[in-house]
Every structure is written in structure tokens, then in C-alpha cells.
Design a protein around this motif. Structure first.
Motif, mmCIF file in Angstrom:
data_model
loop_
_atom_site.group_PDB
_atom_site.id
_atom_site.type_symbol
_atom_site.label_atom_id
_atom_site.label_comp_id
_atom_site.label_asym_id
_atom_site.label_seq_id
_atom_site.Cartn_x
_atom_site.Cartn_y
_atom_site.Cartn_z
ATOM 1 N N GLN A 171 -3.693 14.951 -3.653
ATOM 2 C CA GLN A 171 -3.551 13.699 -2.917
ATOM 3 C C GLN A 171 -4.744 12.783 -3.198
ATOM 4 O OE1 GLN A 171 -3.226 12.711 1.630
ATOM 5 N NE2 GLN A 171 -1.518 14.005 0.975
ATOM 6 N N ARG A 176 0.712 5.815 -0.258
ATOM 7 C CA ARG A 176 -0.076 7.055 -0.286
ATOM 8 C C ARG A 176 0.234 7.696 -1.628
ATOM 9 N NH1 ARG A 176 -2.719 9.540 3.489
ATOM 10 N NH2 ARG A 176 -1.683 8.352 5.133
ATOM 11 N N GLU A 200 0.846 -1.193 0.000
ATOM 12 C CA GLU A 200 0.000 0.000 0.000
ATOM 13 C C GLU A 200 0.878 1.238 0.000
ATOM 14 O OE1 GLU A 200 -2.672 -0.178 3.341
ATOM 15 O OE2 GLU A 200 -4.212 -1.095 2.076
ATOM 16 N N GLY A 207 -4.844 9.486 -1.932
ATOM 17 C CA GLY A 207 -5.062 8.725 -0.702
ATOM 18 C C GLY A 207 -4.264 7.432 -0.707
ATOM 19 N N VAL A 208 -4.558 6.560 0.261
ATOM 20 C CA VAL A 208 -3.855 5.287 0.372
ATOM 21 C C VAL A 208 -4.510 4.281 -0.578
ATOM 22 C CG1 VAL A 208 -3.194 3.425 1.935
ATOM 23 C CG2 VAL A 208 -3.261 5.773 2.776
ATOM 24 N N VAL A 267 5.110 7.436 0.560
ATOM 25 C CA VAL A 267 4.426 8.362 -0.347
ATOM 26 C C VAL A 267 4.993 8.183 -1.755
ATOM 27 C CG1 VAL A 267 3.925 10.780 -0.851
ATOM 28 C CG2 VAL A 267 4.097 10.008 1.524
#
Length: 184
Positions: free
Chosen positions: A36, A28, A26, A38-39, A67
Motif C-alpha cells: 500500500q 488509495r 484522490e 497510500g492516498v 482503491v
């Protein structure tokens, strides 16, 4: 495991992990506009990057989750190298010049050395001034200090004493810096 890129012999830029080199499940995600998302899963992030014909780049590996950003990695690396070259152009290299004499130097010779030193100072160089003592002269270091004081008077319009005279072995050494525009 980041690799290193050596560019131009001296420039070293840390390589970031891109695309399939990213191993976390996973991440970001930040899109190419800086928004952004998100995850998301690594696979989904990679699919979005491929769909936009860009690269998925891990920009903050220490974060939890790491990230990643969608960007053109080649263009990003080119701009980094260009910025680094530009900052090197703006750096000023200061070299240290050395002037030596003995405590028994004549007035005219001292003025000649002072003129040479003024030229160095006007170019922006630091100057190391040393008086070398030989034999019995070592017992009369006050003569060397007088010579250095006279020398400082001669160059006082163009330079300032950075380090006061002090003995280093058989020599008395002091450093001069060019005067700033404010000081003049």
C-alpha cells in the motif's frame, strides 16, 4: 460507469475502470506487489503506472477514497476468465428424468421401468416418477400409492425418495435421488 465484457457467449465479467476512465481526484494506491502506497492524486498514480508500463485499475470503487491498483489489466482479465472456465468444468449438471406408468401396471413392466430408473440413478440423474390416473382410476389413488411403494422397494439399493408421493392434478408424483457413497 462500468461496462460489461461478454466472453464466450455466456460468461459476463464486470469491467473495471482503468487509467483515464478513473475520474476521482484522490485514490488509495496499491502497487503491483500488493504494497500500500497510500492516498495520492489520480495524476500521480497514473504517472507511476505509466512509468512501470502497467495499468491503473480501480478495484474498490465504493471505498472513500476509491482503491486503485497498479497491474497488468489484460493479464488480470485473462486469469479471471480462465478461473471462471475452470470452475464451470467442475460443476456437475444434474438432469431430471421422468418415468410414467398407470396404477394397473404389470409386475414385469414395473421391474423393467425400475431397471431403467436404476440406470438413470447410477448416472447421477434425479428421477421423477409419476402414476397417471384415467377416468375411474382417480377414485382409487391408493392403488397408485401401492405401485409407487413397490417401485421404491425395487430401486432401494440405488436411490432414495427425495419427495414423498403426492397428487398433482390427475397424477401422483414423487422424486428420487441417487444414493450417496456414504448411504451405500
Amino acid at each position: 460507469m462500468p461496462a460489461f465484457l461478454i466472453y464466450g457467449g455466456a460468461t459476463i465479467i464486470k469491467e473495471l475502470q482503468i487509467n483515464e476512465a478513473i475520474r476521482e481526484q484522490e485514490v488509495r494506491l496499491i502497487d503491483e506487489d500488493g504494497e500500500q502506497i497510500g492516498v495520492v492524486s489520480r495524476r500521480h498514480a497514473l504517472d507511476l503506472a505509466i512509468e512501470k508500463r502497467l495499468d491503473l485499475v480501480k478495484i474498490a470503487p465504493q471505498a472513500k477514497p476509491p482503491v486503485c491498483r497498479i497491474m497488468d489489466y489484460g493479464k488480470y482479465r485473462y486469469e479471471l476468465i480462465k478461473r471462471e472456465k475452470e470452475s464451470k468444468k467442475k460443476q456437475k449438471v444434474i438432469s431430471i428424468k421422468e418415468i410414467r406408468f398407470t396404477p394397473s401396471i404389470e409386475d414385469h413392466d414395473l421391474r423393467t421401468k425400475a431397471n431403467q430408473t436404476i440406470g438413470f440413478l447410477k448416472r447421477g440423474d434425479r428421477v421423477k416418477v409419476s402414476v397417471r390416473f384415467r377416468g375411474r382410476e382417480l377414485g382409487h389413488t391408493e392403488l397408485g400409492r401401492e405401485v409407487l411403494d413397490n417401485f421404491v422397494e425395487l430401486i432401494s439399493d440405488n436411490g432414495v425418495v427425495d419427495k414423498k408421493p403426492k397428487m398433482e392434478g390427475r397424477s401422483m408424483v414423487m422424486f428420487l435421488n441417487p444414493k450417496n457413497e456414504k448411504e451405500q
